[in-house]
Design a protein around this motif. Structure first.
Motif, mmCIF file in Angstrom:
data_model
loop_
_atom_site.group_PDB
_atom_site.id
_atom_site.type_symbol
_atom_site.label_atom_id
_atom_site.label_comp_id
_atom_site.label_asym_id
_atom_site.label_seq_id
_atom_site.Cartn_x
_atom_site.Cartn_y
_atom_site.Cartn_z
ATOM 1 N N SER A 168 -8.701 -1.526 -4.651
ATOM 2 C CA SER A 168 -9.714 -1.179 -5.780
ATOM 3 C C SER A 168 -9.027 -1.081 -7.041
ATOM 4 O O SER A 168 -9.834 -1.001 -7.902
ATOM 5 C CB SER A 168 -10.408 0.468 -5.000
ATOM 6 O OG SER A 168 -9.370 1.486 -5.199
ATOM 7 N N ASP A 169 -7.828 -0.538 -6.972
ATOM 8 C CA ASP A 169 -7.043 -0.289 -8.471
ATOM 9 C C ASP A 169 -6.631 -1.646 -8.854
ATOM 10 O O ASP A 169 -6.158 -1.898 -10.098
ATOM 11 C CB ASP A 169 -5.799 0.670 -8.422
ATOM 12 C CG ASP A 169 -6.151 2.067 -8.195
ATOM 13 O OD1 ASP A 169 -7.152 2.271 -8.307
ATOM 14 O OD2 ASP A 169 -5.519 2.769 -7.250
ATOM 15 N N LEU A 170 -6.456 -2.598 -7.986
ATOM 16 C CA LEU A 170 -5.848 -4.062 -8.382
ATOM 17 C C LEU A 170 -7.074 -5.387 -8.367
ATOM 18 O O LEU A 170 -6.544 -6.288 -8.474
ATOM 19 C CB LEU A 170 -4.862 -4.528 -7.532
ATOM 20 C CG LEU A 170 -3.441 -3.410 -7.568
ATOM 21 C CD1 LEU A 170 -2.527 -4.085 -6.585
ATOM 22 C CD2 LEU A 170 -2.569 -3.385 -9.167
ATOM 23 N N GLU A 180 -7.336 -1.039 1.221
ATOM 24 C CA GLU A 180 -8.368 -0.969 0.362
ATOM 25 C C GLU A 180 -8.018 -0.091 -1.013
ATOM 26 O O GLU A 180 -8.684 -0.475 -1.905
ATOM 27 C CB GLU A 180 -9.702 -0.346 1.323
ATOM 28 C CG GLU A 180 -9.912 -1.472 2.427
ATOM 29 C CD GLU A 180 -10.908 -1.015 3.407
ATOM 30 O OE1 GLU A 180 -11.696 -1.782 4.034
ATOM 31 O OE2 GLU A 180 -11.018 0.353 3.414
ATOM 32 N N ALA A 181 -7.583 0.988 -0.668
ATOM 33 C CA ALA A 181 -7.143 2.093 -1.700
ATOM 34 C C ALA A 181 -6.652 1.233 -3.096
ATOM 35 O O ALA A 181 -6.901 1.377 -4.251
ATOM 36 C CB ALA A 181 -6.674 3.044 -1.395
ATOM 37 N N THR A 216 -12.997 2.168 3.677
ATOM 38 C CA THR A 216 -14.001 2.361 2.797
ATOM 39 C C THR A 216 -14.991 1.159 2.880
ATOM 40 O O THR A 216 -16.149 1.224 2.347
ATOM 41 C CB THR A 216 -13.404 2.190 1.387
ATOM 42 O OG1 THR A 216 -12.982 0.578 1.311
ATOM 43 C CG2 THR A 216 -12.421 3.062 1.145
ATOM 44 N N GLY A 217 -14.832 0.153 3.570
ATOM 45 C CA GLY A 217 -15.649 -1.060 4.011
ATOM 46 C C GLY A 217 -15.341 -2.182 3.117
ATOM 47 O O GLY A 217 -16.126 -3.110 3.017
ATOM 48 N N ALA A 218 -14.500 -1.953 2.242
ATOM 49 C CA ALA A 218 -14.109 -3.072 1.138
ATOM 50 C C ALA A 218 -13.555 -4.301 2.176
ATOM 51 O O ALA A 218 -13.943 -5.439 1.668
ATOM 52 C CB ALA A 218 -13.361 -2.653 0.162
ATOM 53 N N GLY A 241 0.833 -1.102 0.086
ATOM 54 C CA GLY A 241 -0.100 -0.095 -0.020
ATOM 55 C C GLY A 241 0.907 1.139 -0.012
ATOM 56 O O GLY A 241 2.328 1.281 -0.029
ATOM 57 N N ASP A 242 0.075 2.334 0.211
ATOM 58 C CA ASP A 242 1.046 3.452 0.152
ATOM 59 C C ASP A 242 1.792 3.602 1.587
ATOM 60 O O ASP A 242 1.526 3.048 2.451
ATOM 61 C CB ASP A 242 0.067 4.859 0.152
ATOM 62 C CG ASP A 242 -0.764 4.773 1.351
ATOM 63 O OD1 ASP A 242 -0.469 5.837 2.215
ATOM 64 O OD2 ASP A 242 -1.912 3.994 1.184
#
Length: 106
Positions: free
Chosen positions: A55-57, A51-52, A82-84, A8-9
């Motif tokens: 969402s891209d992967l 999660e961020a 985000t709840g993902a 992640g970041d």
């Protein structure tokens, strides 16, 4: 021996290194795709992913949904939840148990 990774970041994952987990900051989509494939092939049994980034992967993550390893677990990043991650765990439990265990009958 299996390993655990966190993707992640940088700001969201750097603290996991103090727990002894291997951290992999990802700042672009192409690197994220390449890194996920490399970790999956390199004896990582669990990959925590923000999660961020997930969402891209999504397309890449779908390749690993039906296999034993790696387990890809979504975690909230520094920007919030985000709840993902919760939705993914809920879906996995529903598949395993055959029912929504969080269903509240009122």
């Amino acid at each position: 021996m299996y390993k655990i990774a966190v993707m992640g970041d940088y700001d969201s994952i750097y603290g996991f290194a103090t727990l002894g987990l291997d951290t992999f900051p990802v700042d672009n989509l192409d690197y994220g795709v390449t890194l996920l494939k490399r970790l999956a092939e390199d004896n990582y049994a669990v990959i925590y992913m923000t999660e961020a980034l997930a969402s891209d992967l999504n397309k890449e993550i779908d390749r690993y949904r039906e296999v034993m390893k790696p387990a890809i677990i979504l975690i909230p990043g520094i920007s919030g939840n985000t709840g993902a991650g919760i939705a993914g765990v809920k879906k996995s439990v529903e598949q395993a148990v055959g029912s929504d265990i969080l269903f509240n009958e009122e």
